[in-house]
Design a protein around this motif. Structure first.
Motif, mmCIF file in Angstrom:
data_model
loop_
_atom_site.group_PDB
_atom_site.id
_atom_site.type_symbol
_atom_site.label_atom_id
_atom_site.label_comp_id
_atom_site.label_asym_id
_atom_site.label_seq_id
_atom_site.Cartn_x
_atom_site.Cartn_y
_atom_site.Cartn_z
ATOM 1 N N GLY A 1 -6.662 -3.320 1.851
ATOM 2 C CA GLY A 1 -5.523 -3.137 1.854
ATOM 3 C C GLY A 1 -4.041 -4.036 2.832
ATOM 4 N N ILE B 1 -5.353 2.002 -4.865
ATOM 5 C CA ILE B 1 -6.624 2.670 -3.771
ATOM 6 C C ILE B 1 -7.201 3.080 -4.246
ATOM 7 C CG2 ILE B 1 -7.821 2.024 -1.540
ATOM 8 C CD1 ILE B 1 -4.993 0.533 -0.420
ATOM 9 N N HIS C 1 -0.643 2.822 -2.761
ATOM 10 C CA HIS C 1 -1.319 4.262 -2.957
ATOM 11 C C HIS C 1 -2.480 4.588 -3.798
ATOM 12 C CE1 HIS C 1 1.082 7.263 -3.838
ATOM 13 N NE2 HIS C 1 0.083 8.011 -3.219
ATOM 14 N N ALA D 1 -3.315 3.009 3.578
ATOM 15 C CA ALA D 1 -4.459 3.008 2.711
ATOM 16 C C ALA D 1 -5.143 2.877 3.545
ATOM 17 C CB ALA D 1 -4.558 1.627 2.819
ATOM 18 N N CYS E 1 0.308 -0.870 0.320
ATOM 19 C CA CYS E 1 -0.059 -0.024 0.174
ATOM 20 C C CYS E 1 1.149 1.140 -0.482
ATOM 21 C CB CYS E 1 -0.625 -0.032 0.796
ATOM 22 S SG CYS E 1 -2.320 -1.310 1.197
#
Length: 358
Positions: free
Chosen positions: A204, A192, A189, A215, A184
């Motif tokens: 995550g 996501i 990141h 995350a 993550c």
């Protein structure tokens, strides 16, 4: 007008270290743009220069300026037709492949690394990259930034962003389906954020608590520290009703790949390979043959799939969470990345300032 010389952070194979050197400012060839770098960011693959690996990195020049993610402003251009499409003052982003034809089927549909000419090189590895004040880039691999993106902070989108976008999009999931984002940090990141913008539900996974905090900030529905939580696999299966529809692995950890099959939904579940460990992956042929899960790859982008990722980022306000440093602080950035203490992305601000937009 650009100066005659500039500062550059260069990797030297002789001592396996980087050095802040003064080198000449390059002159653009017909098809090239001269860019004043505004933002350059550190990618985990930059560190492969320092490590033993069998992933095909070729160091053709020594020393060589590292870094292959950047954005900047056009301050000069070659006389060719492709360069003439840009004008001085344009804020641009670009990808790092050079010396390829950009026109063969492999360049258009696979990756520039497989160009039929066999001449492709990557800036930041075989050629000077972007942790320097000025750089020349191939105009065919560049684009003007959408107005919504800031040239002083958008660098991570031009590798990490394109990679993360296609890592998620190429799973071909429908809104409401589950995706596990493994790793993550700098890539994850962003992955996501893309997944949430596409309507997916996200789990995550990481081994660093600060990455899991990142995350959550980016919208992950659930997060687990796979090193500290012994029951994380069982919890993922329970939350998702039998497993995720896709597991996208952004890490360079072989163990994380080994763990993936246990959380993928049997049948049409997908393992998306993005991160590249030092060791070869080991997959059970029985699992693949009997359809327990599928395996697919997603590369780090070409000039042909760069634009959709960048335009999606601008439209959905997806931005890299980036801590900014000065050029001379690059060794500190590398140390933070190696120790897993960084959140999001780390970059260099070339305007003399250093700040965080976390």
């Amino acid at each position: 007008m650009a100066p005659k010389t500039m500062l550059a952070q260069q990797y030297d194979q002789r001592d396996n270290k980087i050095h802040l050197n003064e080198i000449p400012v390059p002159e653009p060839r017909d098809h090239e743009l001269l860019i004043k770098i505004q933002n350059a960011s550190l990618c985990h693959s930059d560190l492969m220069l320092f490590e033993p690996n069998d992933q095909g990195l070729v160091l053709r020049n020594n020393p060589v300026t590292i870094g292959h993610e950047a954005t900047g402003t056009v301050v000069g251009r070659g006389s060719g037709e492709v360069a003439s499409k840009f004008k001085e003052g344009d804020n641009v982003g670009f990808l790092c492949a050079v010396e390829c034809c950009f026109d063969c089927s492999n360049c258009r549909n696979v990756h520039n690394l497989w160009c039929v000419t066999g001449k492709t090189q990557m800036q930041g590895f075989a050629q000077n990259g972007y942790f320097q004040e000025y750089a020349v880039v191939d105009a065919r691999a560049a684009m003007v930034l959408p107005e919504a993106l800031d040239v002083k902070t958008a660098a991570p989108l031009f590798c990490a962003g394109v990679t993360a976008f296609h890592g998620i999009q190429d799973c071909e999931l429908k809104p409401g389906q589950w995706v596990a984002v493994i790793g993550c940090g700098g890539l994850g990141h962003l992955g996501i954020q893309y997944a949430k913008a596409m309507g997916l539900k996200v789990i995550g996974l990481d081994i660093a608590d600060q990455a899991l905090d990142e995350a959550k900030t980016c919208g992950a529905d659930h997060v687990f520290n796979s090193m500290k939580d012994r029951d994380w696999k069982e919890k993922v299966l329970e939350i998702t009703g039998g497993g995720v529809d896709a597991a996208v692995n952004f890490t360079a950890s072989k163990k994380s790949y080994d763990d993936c099959p246990a959380i993928i939904k049997p049948g049409q579940g997908l393992l998306m390979v993005v991160g590249i460990p030092r060791e070869p992956l080991q997959l059970n042929a029985f699992d693949i043959a009997l359809g327990r899960f599928r395996v697919k790859g997603s590369n780090n982008g070409t000039c042909y799939n760069m634009r959709p990722a960048i335009e999606f980022s601008a439209k959905h306000n997806i931005k890299p969470h980036q801590t900014l440093f000065k050029l001379e602080e690059l060794p500190k950035m590398i140390e933070l990345m190696n120790s897993h203490k960084a959140q999001g992305r780390m970059g260099v601000a070339f305007d003399g300032g250093a700040k965080s937009n976390l």
